[in-house]
Design a protein around this motif. Sequence first.
Motif, short mmCIF file in Angstrom:
data_model
loop_
_atom_site.label_atom_id
_atom_site.label_comp_id
_atom_site.label_asym_id
_atom_site.label_seq_id
_atom_site.Cartn_x
_atom_site.Cartn_y
_atom_site.Cartn_z
N ARG A 145 -11.26 1.01 -17.22
CA ARG A 145 -11.49 -0.32 -17.80
C ARG A 145 -10.32 -0.78 -18.65
N ASN A 146 -9.60 0.15 -19.25
CA ASN A 146 -8.54 -0.21 -20.18
C ASN A 146 -7.15 0.05 -19.63
N THR A 147 -7.03 0.33 -18.35
CA THR A 147 -5.74 0.59 -17.74
C THR A 147 -5.60 -0.25 -16.48
N LEU A 148 -4.50 -0.97 -16.38
CA LEU A 148 -4.25 -1.81 -15.22
C LEU A 148 -2.82 -1.59 -14.74
N SER A 149 -2.65 -1.26 -13.47
CA SER A 149 -1.34 -1.01 -12.89
C SER A 149 -1.04 -2.03 -11.80
N ARG A 150 0.27 -2.32 -11.66
CA ARG A 150 0.67 -3.32 -10.70
C ARG A 150 2.00 -2.94 -10.07
N PHE A 151 2.09 -3.08 -8.77
CA PHE A 151 3.34 -2.87 -8.04
C PHE A 151 3.71 -4.18 -7.36
N VAL A 152 4.94 -4.61 -7.56
CA VAL A 152 5.43 -5.86 -7.00
C VAL A 152 6.69 -5.56 -6.20
N ALA A 153 6.79 -6.14 -5.02
CA ALA A 153 7.98 -5.97 -4.18
C ALA A 153 8.34 -7.30 -3.55
N GLN A 154 9.63 -7.58 -3.50
CA GLN A 154 10.15 -8.78 -2.86
C GLN A 154 11.25 -8.38 -1.90
N PHE A 155 11.14 -8.87 -0.67
CA PHE A 155 12.15 -8.60 0.35
C PHE A 155 12.72 -9.94 0.80
N ILE B 123 -2.50 -4.40 -7.09
CA ILE B 123 -3.05 -4.33 -8.44
C ILE B 123 -4.26 -3.41 -8.43
N HIS B 124 -4.30 -2.49 -9.37
CA HIS B 124 -5.45 -1.57 -9.42
C HIS B 124 -5.75 -1.19 -10.87
N ALA B 125 -7.01 -1.15 -11.20
CA ALA B 125 -7.47 -0.71 -12.52
C ALA B 125 -8.11 0.66 -12.35
N PHE B 126 -7.42 1.69 -12.83
CA PHE B 126 -7.95 3.04 -12.72
C PHE B 126 -9.09 3.27 -13.70
N TYR C 245 -11.31 -4.16 -7.63
CA TYR C 245 -10.04 -3.50 -7.39
C TYR C 245 -10.19 -2.46 -6.29
N PRO C 246 -9.09 -2.09 -5.62
CA PRO C 246 -7.73 -2.63 -5.78
C PRO C 246 -7.59 -4.00 -5.13
N VAL C 247 -6.55 -4.71 -5.54
CA VAL C 247 -6.24 -6.02 -4.97
C VAL C 247 -4.88 -5.94 -4.30
N ILE C 248 -4.81 -6.41 -3.07
CA ILE C 248 -3.55 -6.42 -2.32
C ILE C 248 -3.27 -7.85 -1.91
N LEU C 249 -2.13 -8.39 -2.34
CA LEU C 249 -1.75 -9.76 -2.01
C LEU C 249 -0.37 -9.74 -1.35
N GLY C 250 -0.19 -10.62 -0.39
CA GLY C 250 1.10 -10.72 0.26
C GLY C 250 1.27 -12.07 0.91
N ALA D 265 -2.13 -13.45 2.60
CA ALA D 265 -3.38 -12.70 2.78
C ALA D 265 -3.72 -11.99 1.49
N THR D 266 -5.03 -11.90 1.20
CA THR D 266 -5.51 -11.26 -0.01
C THR D 266 -6.69 -10.35 0.32
N TYR D 267 -6.64 -9.13 -0.21
CA TYR D 267 -7.74 -8.19 -0.05
C TYR D 267 -8.21 -7.74 -1.43
N ALA D 268 -9.52 -7.76 -1.66
CA ALA D 268 -10.11 -7.28 -2.91
C ALA D 268 -11.03 -6.12 -2.57
N GLY D 269 -10.87 -5.00 -3.29
CA GLY D 269 -11.63 -3.79 -2.99
C GLY D 269 -13.05 -3.83 -3.52
N THR D 270 -13.64 -2.66 -3.58
CA THR D 270 -15.06 -2.54 -3.93
C THR D 270 -15.30 -1.96 -5.32
N LYS D 271 -14.23 -1.56 -6.02
CA LYS D 271 -14.40 -1.02 -7.36
C LYS D 271 -14.52 -2.17 -8.34
#
Length: 295
Positions: free
Chosen positions: A137-147, A132-135, A114-119, A100-106
Amino acid sequence: MGNSTSSPASAPPPPESPLIIPPPPAQISPAPEQSPASTDLQTIHKEMSDNKNIPNKNELFPQVFDGGKILISKPLSSHFQISHSLILANPMTSGYRFGATYAGTKQFSPQEAYPVILGDTDISGNLNANIIHAFTRNTLSRFVAQFQGDKMNTQFVTDFKGSSYTASITAANPDLINASGIVIAHYLQRVTKSLDLGAECMYQRGGQVPGGQIAVGAELETSAGMGEAVASVGYQQEIPNAGVNFKGLVDTNLTVQATLEKKMLESQIPITFVLSAFGNPSKSDFKFGVGMMLG
């Protein structure tokens, strides 16, 4: 799905807009004030680490597969879609996955939201998740988790892009309770139109690391009168249980130095054997030494 009808006088509904998926995290849009000479500055962070503790490694490499593969994607709205994938190959890689993939409104551009949520998950309950979220224009953050079963890998990444530089910091499997994890920092600086210089530094701490952590130091020595500068990087690795202490150094003059000390733990007399090596290929200068210390 049922069928619906409408009278000729009513206007047809607008077509559903496609789901907006941003580019990979390494592609950060430049700021409007960025100078033309720096717009082609290479983004430094690519998931190419061969460290097994870092999830989603080798992002830049092709993901090959054997056998057969079927992928079906279905947009449910302009911000959400689901996918089904089926791989028929060897027993180790075959199986079904739901995503599933969700793309935000920013939005910073029509192709980025952004933000983008994939799983995605498989029938065994193994789960991969990305946020994934861009706070800015020049900053991009990402959190990844594997279970996977009782194992969990996590990774936090933040990329920065300025007018003449890119930088990135990554924290993999941070554990504040046990004081363990990996931190990696990258920096790339535009020097001239055709030259970029960068550096990478990694720090790892944990029970699996001999001595608990690694010691690294850097030094820059300059002489204004002679117009010379020498940068050096030193490294030390100690293995207390084996009585081993290794030190190494390399500088910008292509000089490499290393010493290895080995304590004889089983001896009643404190004895330490020492190996020393020095080399400079540009000057064809090589030296080797063997020593012993008592006491």
